[in-house]
Motif scaffolding. Structure first.
Motif, short mmCIF file in Angstrom:
data_model
loop_
_atom_site.label_atom_id
_atom_site.label_comp_id
_atom_site.label_asym_id
_atom_site.label_seq_id
_atom_site.Cartn_x
_atom_site.Cartn_y
_atom_site.Cartn_z
N GLU A 177 -34.87 35.38 -45.94
CA GLU A 177 -33.91 34.36 -46.32
C GLU A 177 -33.07 33.96 -45.10
N MET A 178 -33.13 32.67 -44.76
CA MET A 178 -32.39 32.13 -43.63
C MET A 178 -31.47 31.02 -44.12
N VAL A 179 -30.54 30.63 -43.26
CA VAL A 179 -29.69 29.47 -43.52
C VAL A 179 -29.81 28.54 -42.34
N VAL A 180 -29.95 27.26 -42.60
CA VAL A 180 -29.95 26.23 -41.57
C VAL A 180 -28.97 25.15 -42.02
N GLY A 181 -28.10 24.74 -41.14
CA GLY A 181 -27.08 23.79 -41.58
C GLY A 181 -26.59 22.88 -40.48
N VAL A 182 -25.76 21.94 -40.89
CA VAL A 182 -25.11 20.97 -40.00
C VAL A 182 -23.62 20.97 -40.31
N THR A 183 -22.81 21.04 -39.28
CA THR A 183 -21.37 20.84 -39.44
C THR A 183 -20.91 19.87 -38.37
N HIS A 184 -19.71 19.35 -38.55
CA HIS A 184 -19.17 18.37 -37.61
C HIS A 184 -18.06 19.02 -36.79
N ASP A 185 -18.26 19.08 -35.47
CA ASP A 185 -17.28 19.68 -34.58
C ASP A 185 -16.40 18.57 -33.99
N ASP A 186 -15.10 18.84 -33.86
CA ASP A 186 -14.18 17.82 -33.38
C ASP A 186 -14.50 17.37 -31.96
N LEU A 187 -15.03 18.26 -31.13
CA LEU A 187 -15.32 17.92 -29.74
C LEU A 187 -16.73 17.39 -29.53
N PHE A 188 -17.70 18.02 -30.18
CA PHE A 188 -19.09 17.72 -29.87
C PHE A 188 -19.81 16.93 -30.95
N GLY A 189 -19.15 16.66 -32.07
CA GLY A 189 -19.81 15.94 -33.15
C GLY A 189 -20.69 16.86 -33.97
N PRO A 190 -21.82 16.34 -34.48
CA PRO A 190 -22.68 17.17 -35.34
C PRO A 190 -23.29 18.33 -34.57
N THR A 191 -23.29 19.51 -35.18
CA THR A 191 -23.92 20.70 -34.60
C THR A 191 -24.86 21.31 -35.62
N VAL A 192 -25.86 22.02 -35.14
CA VAL A 192 -26.88 22.64 -35.99
C VAL A 192 -26.74 24.16 -35.88
N THR A 193 -26.76 24.83 -37.03
CA THR A 193 -26.62 26.28 -37.10
C THR A 193 -27.83 26.87 -37.80
N VAL A 194 -28.32 28.01 -37.31
CA VAL A 194 -29.35 28.78 -37.99
C VAL A 194 -28.91 30.24 -38.01
N GLY A 195 -29.20 30.93 -39.10
CA GLY A 195 -28.81 32.33 -39.19
C GLY A 195 -29.45 33.01 -40.37
N LEU A 196 -29.13 34.28 -40.54
CA LEU A 196 -29.59 35.01 -41.72
C LEU A 196 -28.86 34.46 -42.94
N GLY A 197 -29.62 34.21 -44.01
CA GLY A 197 -29.05 33.54 -45.16
C GLY A 197 -28.98 34.41 -46.39
N GLY A 198 -28.98 33.75 -47.55
CA GLY A 198 -28.86 34.46 -48.81
C GLY A 198 -27.41 34.67 -49.19
N VAL A 199 -27.20 35.57 -50.13
CA VAL A 199 -25.85 35.78 -50.67
C VAL A 199 -24.93 36.47 -49.67
N LEU A 200 -25.48 37.11 -48.62
CA LEU A 200 -24.66 37.84 -47.67
C LEU A 200 -24.35 37.04 -46.40
N VAL A 201 -24.63 35.73 -46.43
CA VAL A 201 -24.47 34.95 -45.21
C VAL A 201 -23.05 35.01 -44.68
N GLU A 202 -22.04 34.99 -45.56
CA GLU A 202 -20.66 35.01 -45.11
C GLU A 202 -20.22 36.40 -44.69
N VAL A 203 -20.94 37.43 -45.15
CA VAL A 203 -20.61 38.80 -44.76
C VAL A 203 -21.24 39.14 -43.42
N LEU A 204 -22.52 38.80 -43.26
CA LEU A 204 -23.25 39.15 -42.04
C LEU A 204 -22.80 38.31 -40.85
N ARG A 205 -22.55 37.01 -41.09
CA ARG A 205 -22.11 36.10 -40.03
C ARG A 205 -23.00 36.22 -38.79
#
Length: 741
Positions: free
Chosen positions: A627-655
């Motif tokens: 389980e992975m997470v892939v996402g887009v957020t908007h950074d004030d300096l650089f605009g859209p950024t792409v993130t990939v990481g370990l996903g699932g229910v523990l995504v906010e715990v594992l960071r």
């Protein structure tokens, strides 16, 4: 258990990928910059002009507005320094003051309008620069410097004053340094030093002093740009300019905040193309540092993880301390490219050698074991009971004959060795004196890097002050930590530039058919339902499960038969963020009765929780994977950024995540995975098969395309979990959250 409705994405070539995403493949453009004025698909610049700053650093004429020779006045000391600087660079200086006929014996004019010639550079020693800027515009002055403070660094009122100043500068056509800057650009640089130079950029003048002091150690400095509040000229402008200067071997930066993230990346890209190392201290790693930087320069510091990733993406070497900035920039400016990545530690003490070897290995440096033949050669001059595999322990450098130089030459002659590090923990004449002399002599005869750590707390010994600092070929450090940091940066920089392929060259210029489909799905200011979010993913070729949206229990049963048991059922609505916590997900349903019951239960919970639904999703049950997470957020300096990481229910715990700023290449997408602490999960652990990394990379690249095309319309995109299946089986987006801007 996977159907073939969406198919598996091919990854054989970029041509196949871009066609699948609707992009027409263009001509190969590797190795050349985009054309001036080019924009990417999101309207962001792909190239920037290099500002012509020659007449700033080497003007032919200088005006000092508010010049003074009255003793005790602050402007008097500044005027005196500017007169001396103008003489050194060969510029004619014109004092401007309405109440003085002359300043320091130089005829003074009353106003800008009375200047006897067009001026290249005007230095403003006045509290309110705005009226003077308008006068300088009439006189067609090319550059201006404003020392005055009280602008954006002071808060909202000061920020408004700075905005008025910046607007006046834009109307004038001139370029301005400051406000809230200082005299560092007009320092006395030593002109008796040779070799490649360091160019220095700082937003706080005092923080550049350690680098400026390198001249006292024999390291050449060519320029110093104290950018201050950057109402006009910014760090990126000087970075681009210095990258083009033939005398500049490295650029050292102290950055409190970036005026514009995109401009900085374009400038860093220019330096990377030209293989010019950029070393930077960027404050703001902590909330305290970020607040302090904002109060000092009035800029956004940016989310530090994004800043860090963006710098690495374009080869900027980020260090933490001014001492590291000093030592790393000096090494990178002067050292020749490495012949090999191997590092050998050579010492007169086994304990010292082991300690330094530990630190170097922990930092990621490669310490190759010397061959048996090389060890036998070294044992001709070193006793057999001492270890010479690496680190090399000589037991005491030979003082009375030629053997010491033979040892050093033999080590440097090994083809696996690119760097020799010799720690001298303290002076021990005559042994230490002969050791450093042999090292300096050997360094003059080799094209490999020789580093010496002079560990004495005194630093006045002739072996250090005269022999080591007198050599332009030996890199001398005072601490092992700084030496290891600098060597790691040196080897890393040359690896990076050897394979650097600018992502800006590959950035798409025109929207894809996917973009046109996606636009119809966007809802400004709203969160999309899971069903609509998955339609958006499908438009960009990202695989989602077979599913149907239904609004009745009977329709749910029919959908389950079409999708194929077992199924998953989820409530779908624009305001649902955490379905699992609310009990709005049912998994593993295997019969019509279970489906009917699940539909009723889901709709009942939604009514109880006052959650509006657009229906219930009946989804294909996808087999387990990583389980992975892939996402887009908007950074004030650089605009859209792409993130990939370990996903699932523990995504906010594992960071455990990695981020990049579009555009980035396929290789950089793979590097993102390498940044993850849990990367080994994708390779297969505890008997599990390897996951389909190629499919994961493909999803990251497609999400990047979404970020570039829809970045101004998406506040947040979150694919979690993205189930990465067994190698060759693809990746499936099981859930998605999209918030529109």
């Amino acid at each position: 258990m996977l159907g073939s409705t969406h198919g598996t994405l091919t990854t054989d070539s970029r041509r196949a990928r871009v066609i699948a995403c609707g992009e027409q493949p263009g001509p190969a453009v590797h190795g050349r910059p985009a054309d001036v004025g080019d924009l990417d698909v999101g309207g962001r610049p792909l190239y920037s002009d290099v500002p012509d700053l020659d007449r700033f650093f080497r003007p032919e004429s200088v005006a000092v507005i508010g010049a003074s020779d009255a003793e005790g006045r602050p402007n008097t000391g500044v005027t005196r320094q500017l007169i001396a600087w103008s003489e050194r660079v060969g510029a004619r200086l014109h004092p401007v003051h309405p109440g003085r006929p002359s300043v320091f014996g130089i005829d003074c004019v009353a106003s800008v309008a009375d200047l006897p010639e067009q001026v290249d550079l005007a230095v403003l020693l006045v509290a309110d620069p705005l009226p003077v800027i308008e006068e300088l515009a009439e006189a067609k002055v090319r550059f201006a410097v404003v020392f005055a403070s009280g602008f954006a660094e002071t808060g909202e009122e000061g920020a408004l004053a700075q905005a008025r100043l910046a607007a006046a500068v834009r109307r004038s056509g001139m370029r301005l340094l400051g406000p809230n800057t200082n005299l560092n650009a007009f320092e006395r640089f030593r002109d008796d030093l040779g070799g490649p130079a360091i160019a220095l950029i700082t937003q706080s003048g005092h923080q550049g002093r350690p680098v400026f002091a390198l001249q006292e150690l024999g390291v050449r400095l060519s320029h110093w740009a104290p950018t201050g509040n950057e109402a006009d000229l910014e760090t990126a402008d000087f970075l681009s300019y210095f990258a083009e200067r033939p005398e500049v071997g490295a650029i050292a930066c102290y950055v409190e905040g970036l005026k514009d993230g995109r401009s900085f990346l374009l400038a860093a890209d220019r330096a990377a193309r030209r293989k010019v190392p950029v070393v930077a201290v960027k404050v703001g790693r902590t909330e305290t540092g970020a607040r302090t930087a904002a109060s000092h320069t009035g800029k956004l510091t940016g989310a530090d993880a994004v800043v860090d990733a963006a710098m690495r993406q374009y080869g900027v070497i980020r260090v933490d301390g001014l001492d590291e900035l000093q030592d790393t920039a000096a090494l990178l400016a002067r050292a020749r490219p490495p012949r090999a990545d191997g590092v050998v530690v050579y010492s007169i003490s086994g304990g010292t050698g082991a300690h330094v070897a530990d630190l170097a290995t922990e930092a990621g440096l490669s310490l190759p074991t010397l061959s048996e033949a090389k060890q036998a050669e070294l044992h001709q001059w070193i006793p057999e009971f001492l270890g010479v595999a690496n680190p090399v322990d000589n037991g005491g450098h030979p003082v009375g004959d030629w053997r010491g130089r033979k040892i050093i030459d033999a080590i440097l002659d090994d083809p696996s060795v690119g760097v020799l590090i010799c720690p001298v923990t303290g002076p021990f004449p005559p042994l230490s004196d002969r050791l450093v002399r042999d090292l300096v002599d050997a360094a003059e005869q080799t094209d490999k890097l020789v580093c010496v750590v002079w560990g004495s707390p005194v630093g006045t010994e002739p072996a250090y002050r005269e022999v080591l600092l007198g050599s332009s070929r030996v890199a001398t450090f005072r601490t092992v930590g700084n030496c290891v940091t600098a060597v790691r940066a040196y080897l890393g920089h040359h690896r990076f530039t050897a394979r650097y392929r600018s992502p800006l060259d590959e950035a798409p210029r025109t929207p894809s058919p996917s973009f046109r489909k996606a636009q119809a799905l966007m809802r400004p200011g709203q969160q999309l339902s899971e069903h609509a979010a998955k339609q958006l993913l499908r438009a960009y070729g990202i695989r989602v499960p077979r599913e149907q949206l239904v609004t009745s229990a009977a329709a749910a049963v029919r959908a389950a038969g079409l999708v194929g048991y077992p199924v998953v059922m989820k409530a779908s609505g624009a305001r649902i963020a955490h379905k699992t916590e609310l009990g709005l997900v049912k998994i593993g349903l295997t019969s019509a009765s279970q489906v009917r019951d699940a539909y009723r239960e889901l709709t009942d919970i939604a009514r109880y929780e006052d959650v509006a639904l657009d229906g219930v999703l009946v989804c294909q049950m996808v087999e387990p994977g990583v389980e992975m997470v892939v996402g887009v957020t908007h950074d004030d300096l650089f605009g859209p950024t792409v993130t990939v990481g370990l996903g699932g229910v523990l995504v906010e715990v594992l960071r455990d995540s990695a981020v990049r700023v579009p555009p980035f290449t396929e290789d950089q997408a793979r590097d993102m995975l390498g940044d993850l602490r849990g990367r080994a999960l994708l390779d297969g652990v505890r008997g599990r098969p390897p996951a389909d990394v190629e499919a994961l990379v493909e999803v990251v690249l497609r999400v990047q395309r979404m970020a570039m095309e829809l970045g101004d319309d998406i506040a947040e995109l979150d694919i979690n979990p993205l189930m990465v299946l067994e190698r060759g089986q693809g990746a499936v987006a099981l859930d998605a959250l999209v918030v529109c801007r």
